[in-house]
Design a protein around this motif. Structure first.
Motif, PDB file in Angstrom:
ATOM      1  N   PHE A  67       0.857  -1.189   0.000  1.00 42.79           N
ATOM      2  CA  PHE A  67       0.000   0.000   0.000  1.00 42.79           C
ATOM      3  C   PHE A  67       0.889   1.233   0.000  1.00 42.79           C
ATOM      4  CE2 PHE A  67      -3.694  -2.485   0.793  1.00 42.79           C
ATOM      5  CZ  PHE A  67      -4.764  -1.653   0.494  1.00 42.79           C
ATOM      6  N   VAL A  68       0.508   2.253  -0.746  1.00 39.20           N
ATOM      7  CA  VAL A  68       1.283   3.493  -0.780  1.00 39.20           C
ATOM      8  C   VAL A  68       0.357   4.669  -0.483  1.00 39.20           C
ATOM      9  CG1 VAL A  68       3.071   2.673  -2.364  1.00 39.20           C
ATOM     10  CG2 VAL A  68       0.955   3.633  -3.292  1.00 39.20           C
ATOM     11  N   ALA A  69       0.966   5.863  -0.276  1.00 47.73           N
ATOM     12  CA  ALA A  69       0.210   7.005   0.250  1.00 47.73           C
ATOM     13  C   ALA A  69      -0.365   7.921  -0.831  1.00 47.73           C
ATOM     14  CB  ALA A  69       1.106   7.815   1.189  1.00 47.73           C
ATOM     15  N   THR A  70       0.051   7.740  -2.084  1.00 47.16           N
ATOM     16  CA  THR A  70      -0.490   8.625  -3.134  1.00 47.16           C
ATOM     17  C   THR A  70      -0.814   7.823  -4.400  1.00 47.16           C
ATOM     18  OG1 THR A  70       1.675   9.075  -4.115  1.00 47.16           O
ATOM     19  CG2 THR A  70       0.937  10.585  -2.368  1.00 47.16           C
ATOM     20  N   ILE A  71      -1.686   8.406  -5.211  1.00 49.71           N
ATOM     21  CA  ILE A  71      -2.020   7.792  -6.501  1.00 49.71           C
ATOM     22  C   ILE A  71      -0.770   7.713  -7.366  1.00 49.71           C
ATOM     23  CG2 ILE A  71      -3.215   8.270  -8.691  1.00 49.71           C
ATOM     24  CD1 ILE A  71      -5.627   9.106  -7.156  1.00 49.71           C
ATOM     25  N   GLU A  72       0.032   8.767  -7.351  1.00 47.66           N
ATOM     26  CA  GLU A  72       1.217   8.821  -8.213  1.00 47.66           C
ATOM     27  C   GLU A  72       2.173   7.678  -7.889  1.00 47.66           C
ATOM     28  OE1 GLU A  72      -0.199  11.413  -6.711  1.00 47.66           O
ATOM     29  OE2 GLU A  72      -0.945  12.423  -8.512  1.00 47.66           O
ATOM     30  N   GLU A  73       2.384   7.405  -6.593  1.00 54.73           N
ATOM     31  CA  GLU A  73       3.274   6.285  -6.215  1.00 54.73           C
ATOM     32  C   GLU A  73       2.677   4.953  -6.679  1.00 54.73           C
ATOM     33  OE1 GLU A  73       4.904   6.328  -1.943  1.00 54.73           O
ATOM     34  OE2 GLU A  73       3.399   7.928  -1.998  1.00 54.73           O
ATOM     35  N   ALA A  74       1.362   4.855  -6.565  1.00 51.41           N
ATOM     36  CA  ALA A  74       0.724   3.578  -6.915  1.00 51.41           C
ATOM     37  C   ALA A  74       0.893   3.256  -8.397  1.00 51.41           C
ATOM     38  CB  ALA A  74      -0.759   3.612  -6.551  1.00 51.41           C
ATOM     39  N   ILE A  75       0.808   4.279  -9.239  1.00 52.42           N
ATOM     40  CA  ILE A  75       0.784   3.982 -10.673  1.00 52.42           C
ATOM     41  C   ILE A  75       2.169   3.964 -11.303  1.00 52.42           C
ATOM     42  CG2 ILE A  75      -1.528   4.905 -10.918  1.00 52.42           C
ATOM     43  CD1 ILE A  75      -0.494   7.372 -12.091  1.00 52.42           C
ATOM     44  N   SER A  76       3.167   4.425 -10.559  1.00 55.33           N
ATOM     45  CA  SER A  76       4.519   4.463 -11.123  1.00 55.33           C
ATOM     46  C   SER A  76       4.981   3.042 -11.485  1.00 55.33           C
ATOM     47  CB  SER A  76       5.440   5.114 -10.088  1.00 55.33           C
ATOM     48  OG  SER A  76       6.759   4.865 -10.424  1.00 55.33           O
ATOM     49  N   GLY A  77       5.304   2.820 -12.741  1.00 56.96           N
ATOM     50  CA  GLY A  77       5.806   1.509 -13.179  1.00 56.96           C
ATOM     51  C   GLY A  77       4.731   0.447 -13.357  1.00 56.96           C
ATOM     52  N   ALA A  78       3.466   0.838 -13.290  1.00 55.64           N
ATOM     53  CA  ALA A  78       2.393  -0.174 -13.414  1.00 55.64           C
ATOM     54  C   ALA A  78       2.223  -0.623 -14.865  1.00 55.64           C
ATOM     55  CB  ALA A  78       1.079   0.406 -12.903  1.00 55.64           C
ATOM     56  N   ASP A  79       1.872  -1.900 -15.049  1.00 49.76           N
ATOM     57  CA  ASP A  79       1.561  -2.420 -16.385  1.00 49.76           C
ATOM     58  C   ASP A  79       0.075  -2.270 -16.683  1.00 49.76           C
ATOM     59  OD1 ASP A  79       4.171  -3.729 -17.157  1.00 49.76           O
ATOM     60  OD2 ASP A  79       3.811  -4.544 -15.163  1.00 49.76           O
ATOM     61  N   LEU A  80      -0.706  -2.158 -15.629  1.00 50.65           N
ATOM     62  CA  LEU A  80      -2.157  -1.993 -15.781  1.00 50.65           C
ATOM     63  C   LEU A  80      -2.640  -1.219 -14.555  1.00 50.65           C
ATOM     64  CD1 LEU A  80      -4.817  -2.763 -17.274  1.00 50.65           C
ATOM     65  CD2 LEU A  80      -4.914  -4.798 -15.836  1.00 50.65           C
ATOM     66  N   ILE A  81      -3.534  -0.255 -14.801  1.00 47.52           N
ATOM     67  CA  ILE A  81      -4.065   0.546 -13.688  1.00 47.52           C
ATOM     68  C   ILE A  81      -5.571   0.313 -13.637  1.00 47.52           C
ATOM     69  CG2 ILE A  81      -4.372   2.889 -12.786  1.00 47.52           C
ATOM     70  CD1 ILE A  81      -1.852   3.643 -14.526  1.00 47.52           C
ATOM     71  N   GLU A  94     -12.371  13.069 -11.738  1.00 44.70           N
ATOM     72  CA  GLU A  94     -11.230  13.730 -11.088  1.00 44.70           C
ATOM     73  C   GLU A  94     -10.060  12.751 -10.896  1.00 44.70           C
ATOM     74  OE1 GLU A  94     -12.361  15.382  -7.256  1.00 44.70           O
ATOM     75  OE2 GLU A  94     -10.268  15.166  -6.608  1.00 44.70           O
ATOM     76  N   ILE A  95     -10.380  11.565 -10.393  1.00 44.17           N
ATOM     77  CA  ILE A  95      -9.327  10.566 -10.127  1.00 44.17           C
ATOM     78  C   ILE A  95      -8.697  10.094 -11.446  1.00 44.17           C
ATOM     79  CG2 ILE A  95      -8.907   8.221  -9.231  1.00 44.17           C
ATOM     80  CD1 ILE A  95      -9.645   9.835  -6.905  1.00 44.17           C
ATOM     81  N   LEU A  96      -9.530   9.852 -12.450  1.00 39.67           N
ATOM     82  CA  LEU A  96      -8.993   9.365 -13.731  1.00 39.67           C
ATOM     83  C   LEU A  96      -8.124  10.436 -14.397  1.00 39.67           C
ATOM     84  CD1 LEU A  96     -12.127   7.385 -14.925  1.00 39.67           C
ATOM     85  CD2 LEU A  96      -9.862   6.409 -14.463  1.00 39.67           C
ATOM     86  N   ALA A  97      -8.494  11.720 -14.234  1.00 37.88           N
ATOM     87  CA  ALA A  97      -7.663  12.790 -14.803  1.00 37.88           C
ATOM     88  C   ALA A  97      -6.311  12.807 -14.103  1.00 37.88           C
ATOM     89  CB  ALA A  97      -8.378  14.135 -14.652  1.00 37.88           C
ATOM     90  N   ALA A  98      -6.290  12.606 -12.791  1.00 41.38           N
ATOM     91  CA  ALA A  98      -5.018  12.603 -12.045  1.00 41.38           C
ATOM     92  C   ALA A  98      -4.167  11.398 -12.460  1.00 41.38           C
ATOM     93  CB  ALA A  98      -5.297  12.556 -10.543  1.00 41.38           C
ATOM     94  N   ILE A 109      -5.678   2.216 -18.571  1.00 43.77           N
ATOM     95  CA  ILE A 109      -6.340   2.577 -17.305  1.00 43.77           C
ATOM     96  C   ILE A 109      -7.779   2.077 -17.406  1.00 43.77           C
ATOM     97  CG2 ILE A 109      -7.024   4.480 -15.793  1.00 43.77           C
ATOM     98  CD1 ILE A 109      -4.788   6.169 -17.188  1.00 43.77           C
ATOM     99  N   GLY A 110      -8.095   1.045 -16.644  1.00 44.07           N
ATOM    100  CA  GLY A 110      -9.444   0.479 -16.685  1.00 44.07           C
ATOM    101  C   GLY A 110     -10.261   1.010 -15.516  1.00 44.07           C
ATOM    102  N   SER A 111     -11.517   1.370 -15.792  1.00 41.82           N
ATOM    103  CA  SER A 111     -12.414   1.768 -14.711  1.00 41.82           C
ATOM    104  C   SER A 111     -13.394   0.629 -14.459  1.00 41.82           C
ATOM    105  CB  SER A 111     -13.191   3.032 -15.095  1.00 41.82           C
ATOM    106  OG  SER A 111     -14.218   3.247 -14.141  1.00 41.82           O
ATOM    107  N   GLN A 123     -13.522  12.514 -20.131  1.00 40.42           N
ATOM    108  CA  GLN A 123     -13.785  13.950 -20.268  1.00 40.42           C
ATOM    109  C   GLN A 123     -12.652  14.881 -19.805  1.00 40.42           C
ATOM    110  OE1 GLN A 123     -17.073  15.925 -21.830  1.00 40.42           O
ATOM    111  NE2 GLN A 123     -16.772  13.866 -21.850  1.00 40.42           N
ATOM    112  N   GLN A 124     -12.118  14.645 -18.609  1.00 39.15           N
ATOM    113  CA  GLN A 124     -11.121  15.596 -18.074  1.00 39.15           C
ATOM    114  C   GLN A 124      -9.685  15.119 -18.252  1.00 39.15           C
ATOM    115  OE1 GLN A 124     -12.257  16.593 -14.026  1.00 39.15           O
ATOM    116  NE2 GLN A 124     -14.379  16.861 -14.655  1.00 39.15           N
ATOM    117  N   CYS A 125      -9.497  14.018 -18.966  1.00 37.29           N
ATOM    118  CA  CYS A 125      -8.140  13.485 -19.148  1.00 37.29           C
ATOM    119  C   CYS A 125      -7.440  14.249 -20.270  1.00 37.29           C
ATOM    120  CB  CYS A 125      -8.205  11.986 -19.465  1.00 37.29           C
ATOM    121  SG  CYS A 125      -8.942  11.043 -18.133  1.00 37.29           S
TER     122      CYS A 125
END
Ligand SMILES: NC(=O)c1ccc[n+]([C@@H]2O[C@H](COP(=O)([O-])OP(=O)(O)OC[C@H]3O[C@@H](n4cnc5c(N)ncnc54)[C@H](O)[C@@H]3O)[C@@H](O)[C@H]2O)c1
Length: 317
Positions: A67-81, A94-98, A109-111, A123-125
């Motif tokens: 587990f990590v503290a930010t979205i940015e840390e979580a997605i760094s180096g990911a093969d699938l989000i 908002e989250i998908l744009a970030a 990036i799958g929702s 829309q906001q990406c």
């Protein structure tokens, strides 16, 4: 080694995490709820026996989760989000744009959204909106193979092809939805049944238990093998679907069903909730989850036996 980033770790996020871990993936998760890591670990403990029975990847282990503290840390180096936050459009946008702003541009990036259309999610990406798609799973995500993949206006065919490949490598059965609609395919079907079930309770025709019996001992038993269309093809006898439509087509005009949902009055809510509590007979949701999982593991074996198309997933779901 592949890595999944899981954003939001409720019922569905945890299901994705357990599935990816069982396939030998690394998982990095983010959820703002301080209780989330503990909840996820206990979820994985409960799911692991069923996953073990189905067959784990050689290097699969729960310890591959962090587990990590930010979205940015979580997605760094990911093969699938995979995004699994609550079903509220402004929050998802908002989250998908970030995520889109921070992720490598070719990462899918799958929702998990049950109902929203991918064009609305994109829309906001700003960076690469086309790789933001719907990847709608089914609970429990770690056992059920289907994932509905839906692209939006910005999505290119190569991105859908890449998404199919990614989800297949999680031992899933991707179903590419040809055109975006609210509720995709399976939830449209389930909601139609759900609306009718609520009408039957509301009109005093049947209890929740009686309606569930109609599914469990009747139509539901056929669905795991053949679905609605092939089941009805058989219902037409030797002439198949053509005779079925001749015979039962007129009933569609009556119509038997009501289509619009009944008003969710306090009285109806109480009837449905009390009905389900009566059916649960004091058993906790966790106890019923375990029972469902044991059943699904055996049922998947049966589906594999009779439905060769699923054979490729055997031992890897
Ligand atoms: N429950 C189902 O049967 C089901 C099935 C298929 C798809 N879905 C979809 O999956 C998604 C999640 O549903 P769920 O049932 O898991 O909901 P849930 O309420 O169980 O979990 C949502 C999680 O998101 C977290 N969260 C809230 N704000 C966040 C943020 N800003 N960033 C990251 N995480 C955040 C919450 O702490 C919670 O852990 C929804 O879009 C839903 O439509 C649900």
């Amino acid at each position: 080694m592949s890595r999944l980033a899981a954003i939001g770790t409720g019922v569905i996020g945890n299901g994705w995490i357990a599935r990816a871990l069982a396939q030998g993936w690394d998982v990095v998760a983010f959820d703002p709820d301080p209780k989330a890591p503990e909840r996820t670990r206990s979820f994985i403990d409960n799911a692991w026996p069923s996953l073990t029975q189905l067959g784990l990847a050689p290097d699969a282990k729960p310890e591959r989760l962090t587990f990590v503290a930010t979205i940015e840390e979580a997605i760094s180096g990911a093969d699938l989000i995979q995004e699994n936050v609550p079903e509220r459009l402004p929050l998802k946008q908002e989250i998908l744009a970030a995520i889109d702003a921070a992720a490598a541009p070719d990462t899918i990036i799958g929702s998990s959204t049950s109902g929203f259309k991918p064009t609305d999610l994109q829309q906001q990406c700003q960076q690469a909106p086309g790789r933001v798609i719907v990847a709608h799973p089914f609970n429990p995500v770690y056992l059920l193979p289907l994932v509905e993949l839906v692209g939006g206006e910005a999505t290119q065919p190569e991105q859908m092809a890449a998404a199919q490949e990614r989800y297949q490598s999680l031992a899933m059965r991707p179903l590419v939805v040809r055109r975006e609609i609210e509720g995709h395919i399976a939830d449209r079907l389930m909601e139609a049944l759900w609306r009718e079930a609520l009408h039957l309770v509301n009109d005093g025709v049947a209890t929740t238990e009686e309606i569930d019996a109609a599914v469990v001992y009747g139509c539901g038993l056929r669905w795991p093998l053949m679905g609605t269309f092939l089941t009805f093809h058989l219902a037409g006898g030797e002439s198949g679907m053509r005779h079925m439509l001749e015979q039962f087509g007129p009933a569609l005009k009556l119509p038997w069903t009501k289509l619009e949902a009944p008003e969710l009055t306090d009285e109806l809510i109480d009837k449905v909730v009390e009905g389900c509590e009566h059916q649960a007979a004091g058993r906790s949701v966790a106890t019923l989850d375990k029972r469902r999982d044991d059943f699904l593991v055996e049922l998947l074996e049966v589906v594999h036996k009779y439905w060769p198309e699923a054979e490729g997933l055997k031992g890897r779901i």
